[in-house]
Design a protein around this motif. Structure first.
Motif, mmCIF file in Angstrom:
data_model
loop_
_atom_site.group_PDB
_atom_site.id
_atom_site.type_symbol
_atom_site.label_atom_id
_atom_site.label_comp_id
_atom_site.label_asym_id
_atom_site.label_seq_id
_atom_site.Cartn_x
_atom_site.Cartn_y
_atom_site.Cartn_z
ATOM 1 N N ILE A 176 0.753 -1.234 0.218
ATOM 2 C CA ILE A 176 -0.003 0.005 -0.472
ATOM 3 C C ILE A 176 0.764 1.113 0.092
ATOM 4 O O ILE A 176 1.348 1.383 0.915
ATOM 5 N N GLU A 177 0.727 2.075 -0.889
ATOM 6 C CA GLU A 177 1.871 3.008 -1.063
ATOM 7 C C GLU A 177 1.100 4.344 0.415
ATOM 8 O O GLU A 177 -0.111 4.374 0.522
ATOM 9 N N ALA A 178 2.438 5.016 0.110
ATOM 10 C CA ALA A 178 2.264 6.577 1.036
ATOM 11 C C ALA A 178 1.267 7.460 0.883
ATOM 12 O O ALA A 178 0.616 7.878 1.672
ATOM 13 N N GLY A 179 0.358 7.449 -0.948
ATOM 14 C CA GLY A 179 -0.578 8.347 -0.608
ATOM 15 C C GLY A 179 -1.988 7.666 -0.174
ATOM 16 O O GLY A 179 -2.735 9.070 0.395
ATOM 17 N N ALA A 180 -1.781 6.602 0.694
ATOM 18 C CA ALA A 180 -3.384 6.507 0.606
ATOM 19 C C ALA A 180 -3.356 6.571 2.586
ATOM 20 O O ALA A 180 -4.220 6.990 2.717
ATOM 21 N N PHE A 181 -2.130 7.435 2.891
ATOM 22 C CA PHE A 181 -2.399 8.009 4.401
ATOM 23 C C PHE A 181 -2.399 9.929 4.327
ATOM 24 O O PHE A 181 -3.022 10.248 5.096
ATOM 25 N N ASP A 182 -2.751 9.905 3.044
ATOM 26 C CA ASP A 182 -3.857 10.963 3.160
ATOM 27 C C ASP A 182 -4.478 12.011 2.765
ATOM 28 O O ASP A 182 -4.939 12.042 1.620
ATOM 29 N N GLY A 183 -5.459 12.108 3.990
ATOM 30 C CA GLY A 183 -6.681 11.743 4.213
ATOM 31 C C GLY A 183 -7.563 10.500 3.833
ATOM 32 O O GLY A 183 -7.102 9.760 3.212
ATOM 33 N N VAL A 184 -9.206 10.879 4.459
ATOM 34 C CA VAL A 184 -9.974 9.398 4.969
ATOM 35 C C VAL A 184 -10.404 8.467 3.447
ATOM 36 O O VAL A 184 -10.280 8.051 3.006
ATOM 37 N N ARG A 228 12.810 -10.710 15.522
ATOM 38 C CA ARG A 228 13.922 -9.665 15.909
ATOM 39 C C ARG A 228 13.110 -7.759 15.963
ATOM 40 O O ARG A 228 11.420 -8.641 15.546
ATOM 41 N N PRO A 229 13.457 -7.449 17.572
ATOM 42 C CA PRO A 229 12.141 -6.896 17.737
ATOM 43 C C PRO A 229 12.023 -5.542 16.580
ATOM 44 O O PRO A 229 12.790 -4.648 15.612
ATOM 45 N N VAL A 230 10.996 -4.643 16.537
ATOM 46 C CA VAL A 230 10.351 -4.340 15.348
ATOM 47 C C VAL A 230 10.353 -2.788 16.244
ATOM 48 O O VAL A 230 9.148 -2.973 17.193
ATOM 49 N N ILE A 231 10.435 -1.256 15.862
ATOM 50 C CA ILE A 231 9.515 -0.249 16.446
ATOM 51 C C ILE A 231 9.584 0.341 15.349
ATOM 52 O O ILE A 231 10.046 0.668 14.218
ATOM 53 N N LEU A 232 7.743 0.186 15.043
ATOM 54 C CA LEU A 232 7.254 0.742 14.573
ATOM 55 C C LEU A 232 6.930 2.061 14.663
ATOM 56 O O LEU A 232 5.738 2.619 15.685
ATOM 57 N N THR A 233 7.280 3.104 13.690
ATOM 58 C CA THR A 233 7.352 4.508 14.171
ATOM 59 C C THR A 233 6.081 5.653 13.272
ATOM 60 O O THR A 233 6.147 4.850 12.006
ATOM 61 N N ASP A 234 6.629 6.690 14.032
ATOM 62 C CA ASP A 234 5.867 7.635 12.928
ATOM 63 C C ASP A 234 3.680 7.282 12.511
ATOM 64 O O ASP A 234 3.399 6.963 11.594
ATOM 65 N N ASP A 248 5.053 19.338 9.141
ATOM 66 C CA ASP A 248 5.032 19.564 7.659
ATOM 67 C C ASP A 248 4.932 17.876 7.225
ATOM 68 O O ASP A 248 4.801 17.646 6.146
ATOM 69 N N THR A 249 4.681 16.572 8.130
ATOM 70 C CA THR A 249 4.157 15.753 7.389
ATOM 71 C C THR A 249 2.493 15.354 8.083
ATOM 72 O O THR A 249 2.891 16.037 9.389
ATOM 73 N N PRO A 250 1.732 13.875 7.341
ATOM 74 C CA PRO A 250 0.530 13.467 7.943
ATOM 75 C C PRO A 250 0.994 12.817 9.326
ATOM 76 O O PRO A 250 0.054 12.311 9.561
ATOM 77 N N PHE A 251 2.193 12.972 9.837
ATOM 78 C CA PHE A 251 2.396 11.329 10.929
ATOM 79 C C PHE A 251 3.008 11.870 12.045
ATOM 80 O O PHE A 251 3.042 13.876 12.554
ATOM 81 N N ALA A 252 2.521 11.706 12.963
ATOM 82 C CA ALA A 252 2.716 11.842 14.782
ATOM 83 C C ALA A 252 4.013 11.068 15.270
ATOM 84 O O ALA A 252 4.659 9.890 14.580
ATOM 85 N N ARG A 253 5.165 11.969 16.094
ATOM 86 C CA ARG A 253 6.025 11.601 16.705
ATOM 87 C C ARG A 253 5.440 10.417 17.749
ATOM 88 O O ARG A 253 5.666 10.223 18.832
#
Lengths: 352, 187
Positions: A176-184, A228-234, A248-253
């Motif tokens: 699934i490409e990053a564009g999917a995160f641009d809104g509902v 292995r451990p996975v840290i899934l970010t943003d 400037d991104t649609p993601f949270a820290r």
């Protein structure tokens, strides 16, 4: 199991004590909580024999309302605002009305720690260090090796964790490409083309948050590496939390830690902007009107804007023990007379 | 309609107008998101498998299934033949989707058949059944690490690890969920 549990807790304390984090021990009962729309709480009341309710506290028919904490965040943030600096706590926490399952217990043990002048990626480094400390101390050949420890699992918990952003994970594991995160609208199109059933275009009743969670739970979570451990970010900022937004991104820290495929911890660069704190409170209070167990919101949260910049991690200690021992059910690692102390997995096979 | 919180393994649902049976179910409470139930669904007509995640606050249409008792007669290449215990009507159940259950079906025994409309969709086997051991090596020295067990074959073709004292012709009780040996049966 009791000995292993004690050792994990003792080694966790040693890790933070060596790094000069203050251990705090805040109350389990609170008159008000930081509202979390998706977490239900346990309610009780303080009965004052003189009949006077506590000043400024919501009252029930019989006394002053009290709530069992779903996490110690409400108190620890007050201490951070008061300037206590780096701190950690091992606390029992309570969550009501969760569907029973092998990874959930309504009472569980949480490790929560805050690091000031640090952000979420600094906390990821500390988490790697904590995992390294626990893995090497538990397998120290000079000490008796706990029988329940799974050698494979300890290996799978050795850092460094694979660090992967949510959008990278969507692309890598579900195409699934990053564009999917641009809104509902885009998220819904992506969900439909991935094969989920979605509402027709124009029907806005399913939120971005819910669509994202369904996509993540159906196509991504189970594919995360378990060796292995996975840290899934943003995570998408459209999922409302108290994490700062990445400008400037649609993601949270924020990030979540997966060990052996189980979600064990989450972390935020803590939001301190007073306007955003207020709007979170407003959103969460509205959502809480539909809660099974409503509770007053801890308005003091807005004062957190004067706390130093910090990053907080909440880690489920019981789940960590499940991972270390390859236990299939959280009740195998929790002291409980209801379930039979450290229930064995065979005890009620087939009852599910 | 049922609440997704009531969905269990074996629940039959109408999903997008098609009948499905739930083959796997897991509740997920992400904490930062709503509560969901993650399911694997098997289409009752085509056998195709679908993965879905349903918000537990929604509701789902339940498929109207019922059961009937029927005697298992024999197997053909790809179907199992049954006879209704009351009407003596004969019908077949496809091999597709029965998976390991076929190891727990004995000719001549009566089973509960799950029906959707006029289609038989599943066979319900009891939690524990008695099987006769048809192939067992005598005098195999047990694998002492795993507590002295050996593999044997039963009348239905199922392979089970059993204690070394079990002989060919013995009857053993087997757990149909785990496929594990329970005990030797004297009869």
């Amino acid at each position: 199991m009791a000995q292993l549990r004690a050792r994990v807790i003792a080694e966790t304390r040693k890790f933070f004590d060596q790094r000069l984090y203050l251990e705090v021990d805040t109350p389990l009962l609170a008159p008000a909580l930081i509202p979390e729309p998706h977490i239900e709480v346990f309610a009780t009341e303080h009965r004052n024999p003189n009949g006077n309710a506590d000043a400024g506290v919501a009252t029930t028919r019989r006394g002053a309302a009290r709530f069992l904490i779903p996490s110690p965040e409400v108190w620890m943030k007050e201490l951070l605002t008061a300037g206590y600096g780096n701190m950690y706590q091992l606390s029992h926490c309570f969550r009501n009305a969760e569907s029973t399952g092998p990874q959930h217990s309504s009472e569980f043990t949480m490790l929560e720690w805050y690091t000031v002048n640090a952000d979420y990626m600094d906390s990821a480094d500390h988490t790697d260090a904590l995992l390294e400390h626990l893995a090497s101390e538990l397998t120290d050949h000079r000490l008796p090796r706990p029988a329940q420890l799974s050698a494979d699992r300890i290996r799978a918990c050795r850092p460094p964790a694979l660090r992967l952003s949510v959008s990278e994970a969507f692309e890598r594991y579900a195409g699934i490409e990053a564009g999917a995160f641009d809104g509902v609208e885009r998220m819904r199109e992506a969900a439909a083309s991935a094969g989920l059933s979605v509402r027709p275009a124009g029907d806005e009743s399913e939120s971005y948050d819910d669509l994202f969670q369904r996509m993540f739970l159906t196509f991504v979570e189970e594919k995360l590496p378990a060796d292995r451990p996975v840290i899934l970010t943003d995570y998408p900022a459209a999922v409302p939390t108290l994490a700062e937004q990445n400008p400037d991104t649609p993601f949270a820290r924020r990030w979540e830690l997966y060990l052996a495929g189980i979600e064990v911890a989450n972390c935020y660069s803590e939001e301190r902007d007073p306007d955003r704190l207020r709007s979170y409170l407003q959103y969460a209070e509205e959502a809480k009107l539909r809660a099974l167990v409503p509770h007053p919101a801890a308005k003091g949260l807005v004062a957190f804007s004067s706390a130093p910049a910090c990053s907080g991690v909440a880690l489920g200690v019981d789940r960590l023990l499940m991972v270390f021992t390859a236990a299939k059910d959280i009740r195998e690692v929790i002291f409980s007379t209801t379930f039979g102390i450290f229930r064995s997995p065979q005890a009620d096979r087939g009852s599910e | 309609m049922i609440r997704p919180g009531q969905i269990a393994k074996g629940t039959c649902l109408i999903w997008k107008g098609e009948p499905y049976m739930v083959t796997e179910r897991e509740f997920v409470n992400p904490g930062k998101g709503a509560a969901f139930v993650r399911v694997k669904l098997k289409n009752l007509r085509s056998g195709s498998v679908l993965r879905e995640t349903i918000k537990t606050s929604e509701s789902v249409e339940e498929a109207d299934v019922f059961d009937r008792d029927a005697q298992y007669l024999y197997a053909d290449d790809s179907v199992y033949n049954f006879m209704d215990a009351e009407s003596y009507e004969q019908f077949t159940v496809g091999r597709n989707g029965l998976e390991e259950k076929v190891f727990y079906m004995k000719e001549g025994e009566t089973y509960r058949i799950i029906m959707w409309e006029t289609t038989p969709i599943d066979v319900s086997v009891p939690l524990k059944i008695v099987l006769e051991v048809t192939e067992a090596d005598e005098g195999v020295r047990g694998d002492t690490v795993t507590g002295a067990t050996k593999p044997v074959k039963t009348e239905t073709g199922l392979e089970v690890r059993v204690p070394i004292f079990i002989k060919q012709g013995d009857k053993i009780l087997v757990n149909t969920e785990s496929g594990d040996y329970v005990e030797r049966v004297n009869q």
